[in-house]
Design a protein around this motif. Sequence first.
Motif, PDB file in Angstrom:
ATOM      1  N   SER A  65       0.851  -1.186   0.000  1.00 51.62           N
ATOM      2  CA  SER A  65       0.000   0.000   0.000  1.00 51.62           C
ATOM      3  C   SER A  65       0.893   1.245   0.000  1.00 51.62           C
ATOM      4  O   SER A  65       2.099   1.160   0.272  1.00 51.62           O
ATOM      5  N   SER A  66       0.299   2.382  -0.253  1.00 55.34           N
ATOM      6  CA  SER A  66       1.053   3.643  -0.215  1.00 55.34           C
ATOM      7  C   SER A  66       1.666   3.868   1.163  1.00 55.34           C
ATOM      8  O   SER A  66       2.796   4.328   1.282  1.00 55.34           O
ATOM      9  N   GLN A  67       0.927   3.532   2.202  1.00 58.57           N
ATOM     10  CA  GLN A  67       1.420   3.713   3.566  1.00 58.57           C
ATOM     11  C   GLN A  67       2.610   2.787   3.844  1.00 58.57           C
ATOM     12  O   GLN A  67       3.595   3.198   4.468  1.00 58.57           O
ATOM     13  N   GLU A  68       2.544   1.546   3.376  1.00 58.15           N
ATOM     14  CA  GLU A  68       3.652   0.609   3.574  1.00 58.15           C
ATOM     15  C   GLU A  68       4.898   1.076   2.811  1.00 58.15           C
ATOM     16  O   GLU A  68       6.015   1.002   3.336  1.00 58.15           O
ATOM     17  N   LYS A  69       4.708   1.559   1.576  1.00 58.15           N
ATOM     18  CA  LYS A  69       5.851   2.062   0.803  1.00 58.15           C
ATOM     19  C   LYS A  69       6.468   3.278   1.483  1.00 58.15           C
ATOM     20  O   LYS A  69       7.689   3.394   1.551  1.00 58.15           O
ATOM     21  N   PHE A  70       5.626   4.165   2.019  1.00 53.72           N
ATOM     22  CA  PHE A  70       6.130   5.337   2.735  1.00 53.72           C
ATOM     23  C   PHE A  70       6.950   4.896   3.944  1.00 53.72           C
ATOM     24  O   PHE A  70       8.039   5.408   4.194  1.00 53.72           O
ATOM     25  N   GLY A  71       6.430   3.932   4.695  1.00 58.72           N
ATOM     26  CA  GLY A  71       7.137   3.433   5.877  1.00 58.72           C
ATOM     27  C   GLY A  71       8.477   2.820   5.530  1.00 58.72           C
ATOM     28  O   GLY A  71       9.478   3.048   6.215  1.00 58.72           O
ATOM     29  N   LEU A  72       8.518   2.041   4.462  1.00 56.65           N
ATOM     30  CA  LEU A  72       9.793   1.446   4.043  1.00 56.65           C
ATOM     31  C   LEU A  72      10.775   2.505   3.572  1.00 56.65           C
ATOM     32  O   LEU A  72      11.978   2.398   3.812  1.00 56.65           O
ATOM     33  N   GLY A  73      10.276   3.528   2.906  1.00 53.17           N
ATOM     34  CA  GLY A  73      11.147   4.620   2.463  1.00 53.17           C
ATOM     35  C   GLY A  73      11.723   5.412   3.630  1.00 53.17           C
ATOM     36  O   GLY A  73      12.851   5.905   3.567  1.00 53.17           O
ATOM     37  N   ARG A  74      10.973   5.518   4.711  1.00 54.50           N
ATOM     38  CA  ARG A  74      11.413   6.251   5.897  1.00 54.50           C
ATOM     39  C   ARG A  74      12.308   5.414   6.808  1.00 54.50           C
ATOM     40  O   ARG A  74      13.032   5.946   7.630  1.00 54.50           O
ATOM     41  N   PHE A  75      12.250   4.106   6.687  1.00 46.75           N
ATOM     42  CA  PHE A  75      12.955   3.223   7.619  1.00 46.75           C
ATOM     43  C   PHE A  75      14.441   3.548   7.788  1.00 46.75           C
ATOM     44  O   PHE A  75      14.909   3.665   8.919  1.00 46.75           O
ATOM     45  N   PRO A  76      15.223   3.725   6.712  1.00 44.45           N
ATOM     46  CA  PRO A  76      16.654   4.014   6.914  1.00 44.45           C
ATOM     47  C   PRO A  76      16.895   5.288   7.724  1.00 44.45           C
ATOM     48  O   PRO A  76      17.744   5.310   8.605  1.00 44.45           O
TER      49      PRO A  76
END
Length: 89
Positions: A65-76
């Motif tokens: 989902s868009s939220q999951e992609k955002f979270g993965l992008g923010r993880f580092p």
Amino acid sequence: MHNLQAERFYKPRMVNGMMASADGPIKTFPLRGVKDTPPYLHDGRLLTIEDTVEFFNLILETQLSSQEKFGLGRFPSDLIDGLAAASCF
């Protein structure tokens, strides 16, 4: 080494008289400092972490989902920020 079978997204073509196709297995690297070291992927074809998340979402067909992609992008960034904050104690 991981083979993501990316060849399904590339059409073989002639380059300098030689047939070029997908690269096959790629080496993966640790996450330390990843947010500060673009471009990404072994050949530098992905310019941002968000591009990288979307690339693997398509390749691995994870249907994030868009939220999951955002979270993965923010993880580092969150990981590094969390480590910096923890070292203050």
